[in-house]
Design an enzyme around this catalytic site. Structure first.
Site, short mmCIF file in Angstrom:
data_model
loop_
_atom_site.label_atom_id
_atom_site.label_comp_id
_atom_site.label_asym_id
_atom_site.label_seq_id
_atom_site.Cartn_x
_atom_site.Cartn_y
_atom_site.Cartn_z
N GLU A 134 0.83 -1.21 0.00
CA GLU A 134 0.00 0.00 0.00
C GLU A 134 0.86 1.26 0.00
O GLU A 134 1.95 1.28 0.55
CB GLU A 134 -0.92 -0.01 1.23
CG GLU A 134 -2.00 -1.07 1.10
CD GLU A 134 -2.83 -1.27 2.36
OE1 GLU A 134 -4.02 -1.56 2.21
OE2 GLU A 134 -2.31 -1.15 3.47
N CYS A 174 3.29 8.43 1.11
CA CYS A 174 3.90 7.51 2.06
C CYS A 174 4.10 6.18 1.34
O CYS A 174 3.12 5.55 0.92
CB CYS A 174 2.93 7.38 3.24
SG CYS A 174 3.44 6.20 4.49
N CYS A 187 6.52 -7.01 7.09
CA CYS A 187 7.62 -6.47 7.89
C CYS A 187 8.05 -7.51 8.92
O CYS A 187 7.22 -8.27 9.42
CB CYS A 187 7.17 -5.20 8.62
SG CYS A 187 8.52 -4.33 9.48
N CYS A 233 6.78 -4.96 15.71
CA CYS A 233 6.36 -3.96 16.71
C CYS A 233 4.93 -4.29 17.17
O CYS A 233 4.05 -4.59 16.37
CB CYS A 233 6.40 -2.56 16.12
SG CYS A 233 8.06 -2.04 15.63
N CYS A 260 1.71 -2.35 15.74
CA CYS A 260 1.60 -2.11 14.30
C CYS A 260 0.92 -3.28 13.58
O CYS A 260 1.28 -4.44 13.80
CB CYS A 260 3.00 -1.89 13.70
SG CYS A 260 2.99 -1.63 11.92
N GLY A 271 6.76 -1.94 6.02
CA GLY A 271 8.14 -2.40 5.98
C GLY A 271 9.12 -1.51 6.71
O GLY A 271 8.81 -0.39 7.10
N GLU A 272 10.32 -2.05 6.90
CA GLU A 272 11.41 -1.31 7.55
C GLU A 272 12.44 -0.99 6.47
O GLU A 272 13.15 -1.87 5.99
CB GLU A 272 12.01 -2.18 8.66
CG GLU A 272 13.33 -1.70 9.21
CD GLU A 272 13.38 -0.22 9.59
OE1 GLU A 272 12.44 0.29 10.20
OE2 GLU A 272 14.38 0.44 9.22
N SER A 282 12.00 6.75 7.53
CA SER A 282 11.65 6.48 8.92
C SER A 282 12.09 5.06 9.28
O SER A 282 11.78 4.11 8.57
CB SER A 282 10.14 6.64 9.12
OG SER A 282 9.78 6.34 10.45
N SER A 317 11.49 5.99 14.83
CA SER A 317 10.32 5.63 15.63
C SER A 317 10.80 5.22 17.01
O SER A 317 11.29 4.12 17.21
CB SER A 317 9.57 4.47 14.95
OG SER A 317 9.10 4.89 13.70
N LEU A 318 10.67 6.14 17.93
CA LEU A 318 11.25 5.93 19.26
C LEU A 318 10.25 5.22 20.17
O LEU A 318 10.51 4.15 20.69
CB LEU A 318 11.66 7.29 19.82
CG LEU A 318 12.70 7.28 20.93
CD1 LEU A 318 13.96 6.54 20.52
CD2 LEU A 318 13.04 8.72 21.32
N ASN A 343 -3.24 4.60 16.72
CA ASN A 343 -4.40 4.27 15.90
C ASN A 343 -4.82 2.85 16.22
O ASN A 343 -4.05 1.92 15.98
CB ASN A 343 -4.06 4.39 14.41
CG ASN A 343 -3.76 5.82 14.02
OD1 ASN A 343 -4.53 6.73 14.32
ND2 ASN A 343 -2.63 6.03 13.38
N CYS A 391 -1.13 5.61 10.21
CA CYS A 391 0.09 4.95 10.69
C CYS A 391 -0.24 3.65 11.38
O CYS A 391 -1.09 3.60 12.26
CB CYS A 391 0.82 5.81 11.71
SG CYS A 391 1.29 7.41 11.13
N1 SAH Z 1 9.50 0.68 9.90
C1 SAH Z 1 9.60 2.10 9.83
C2 SAH Z 1 8.60 2.67 8.86
C3 SAH Z 1 7.15 2.49 9.26
S1 SAH Z 1 6.64 4.01 9.78
C4 SAH Z 1 9.50 2.70 11.21
O1 SAH Z 1 9.27 1.95 12.15
O2 SAH Z 1 9.70 3.89 11.37
C5 SAH Z 1 5.26 3.70 10.60
C6 SAH Z 1 5.10 4.67 11.75
O3 SAH Z 1 3.83 4.39 12.27
C7 SAH Z 1 6.11 4.42 12.85
O4 SAH Z 1 6.52 5.64 13.41
C8 SAH Z 1 5.32 3.64 13.87
O5 SAH Z 1 5.80 3.85 15.17
C9 SAH Z 1 3.92 4.19 13.65
N2 SAH Z 1 2.86 3.25 14.03
C10 SAH Z 1 2.85 1.93 13.91
N3 SAH Z 1 1.70 1.42 14.38
C11 SAH Z 1 0.97 2.46 14.81
C12 SAH Z 1 -0.34 2.58 15.38
N4 SAH Z 1 -1.10 1.52 15.62
N5 SAH Z 1 -0.76 3.83 15.66
C13 SAH Z 1 -0.02 4.91 15.40
N6 SAH Z 1 1.20 4.85 14.85
C14 SAH Z 1 1.69 3.64 14.56
#
Ligand code: SAH
Length: 341
Positions: A91, A104, A111, A115, A118, A160-161, A192, A214-215, A290, A333
């Site tokens: 997507e 985006c 992935c 996490c 996600c 993906g990462e 990211s 993504s901290l 989300n 996200c």
């Molecule tokens: N793998 C990369 C790129 C994906 S970015 C990364 O981790 O940065 C996706 C962003 O969405 C990341 O900042 C992640 O922390 C955020 N994300 C993932 N799941 C989410 C959720 N359920 N609600 C809000 N943000 C989310």
């Protein structure tokens, strides 16, 4: 095997063309048509001789993505579902921001990072995308737009990462940035990452782009609970890589922080985050979680989100609350699943 032109840089395209007995200017013409003309067939390349067009049709592939579906959100966000060669779905999300658009893009089908919050993580890694599959997301979406030039920003924040698919991602970025490619400003491209430290170090040497990290937590225990990658690259190593990351003039690293109720949203968490970022040219994007079917975590109340933001602002960090766009079509996200139906 047909040549994969959108995945080649200008040197590779020239070498390939030379192999067919073509002059370098033909390679330049091809790249013009691909990246600026956004054509989908060699037939449309009207400054090439007809015979050459027919010949190339058998020797090289153009579009590598098949558009399966486009969904439009109430807020105008558009989610593109594409099928890649072996049937996997990815997507891309087009987001309107004032007069311009951000796309985006996905860097992998699925992935492997797992996490906890996600949705993409739930399907595991299907496979890496090729450089052409990454660039083609931009080309296909631009082509469908009324004013393609208004797509100015690219963020690698889809499925993906990106740093786990390093070579293809960097190659794609080069074709996006290069003046004889798509000519995006490197200031408008953001990668990211969940925090793959060796990749961050390499990226800083290889290409100039914005870095987002993504901290999501400011202590190792919480971060390892949310993001297993933290067990391999704990905060100390991640922050050291961020400190060393070369930043051009006035540029900053964006730290994304998904806020989950009672997980990482306390006053202490905010203060710890400010401490962790001190001395780094950092801005913070807070993303209220989300919700989706695969997590029982929920976002904090609005008051609590604002309170968290206020603490960081008082500590002099530019801190925005990222508004989630496209929630009604699961385009926000962490909601990308590549599912159809
Ligand atoms: N793998 C990369 C790129 C994906 S970015 C990364 O981790 O940065 C996706 C962003 O969405 C990341 O900042 C992640 O922390 C955020 N994300 C993932 N799941 C989410 C959720 N359920 N609600 C809000 N943000 C989310």
């Amino acid at each position: 095997m047909k040549a994969d032109l959108k995945g080649m840089d200008s040197h590779e395209t020239e070498a390939w063309a030379r192999g067919l007995g073509l002059e370098p200017y033909r390679a330049r013409q091809l790249r013009q048509w691909l990246f600026k003309g956004l054509v989908s067939s060699f037939e449309e390349m009207t400054n090439l001789p007809k015979r050459l067009r027919a010949d190339l049709t058998g020797k090289a592939s153009l579009s590598v993505l098949e558009e399966v579906r486009v969904e439009v959100s109430r807020d105008g966000t558009r989610k593109y579902l594409f099928k890649i060669a072996d049937g996997h779905l990815i997507e891309s999300v087009l987001i309107a921001e004032g007069g311009h658009f951000t796309l985006c893009v996905s860097s992998q089908a699925g992935c492997a990072m797992d996490c906890r919050f996600c949705l993409t993580a739930r399907q595991g890694l299907k496979r890496n995308l090729s450089a052409s599959e990454i660039v083609d997301q931009v080309i296909q979406v631009r082509k469908a737009m009324d004013s393609p030039d208004r797509l100015t920003n690219i963020v690698f924040m889809g499925m993906g990462e990106p740093l786990a698919n390093y070579e293809a991602v960097v190659k794609a970025i080069r074709n996006l940035i290069s003046p004889e490619g798509m000519n995006f400003s490197h200031r408008k491209i953001t990668l990211s990452t969940c925090g793959l430290v060796p990749g961050i170090k390499r990226l800083g040497k290889d290409v100039v782009v914005n870095l987002a990290v993504s901290l999501n937590a400011a202590d190792d225990e919480t971060r390892s609970f949310l993001m297993p990658v933290n067990k391999t690259y704990p905060l100390a190593s991640l922050m050291a890589a961020c400190r060393d990351f070369p930043l051009p003039n006035r540029r900053m690293i964006t730290f994304e922080y998904v806020l989950a109720k009672d997980v990482n949203d306390s006053r202490e968490d905010a203060l710890r985050l400010a401490g962790l970022l001190s001395g780094i040219r950092a801005k913070v994007n807070l993303i209220p979680l989300n919700p989706h079917s695969a997590t029982d975590m929920v976002p904090p109340s609005e008051d609590r989100v604002l309170g968290f933001q206020e603490i960081l602002i008082k500590k002099n960090f530019t801190t925005i609350i990222r508004k989630s766009k496209g929630q009604d079509i699961s385009a926000a996200c962490g909601q990308l699943s590549g599912r159809y139906g």
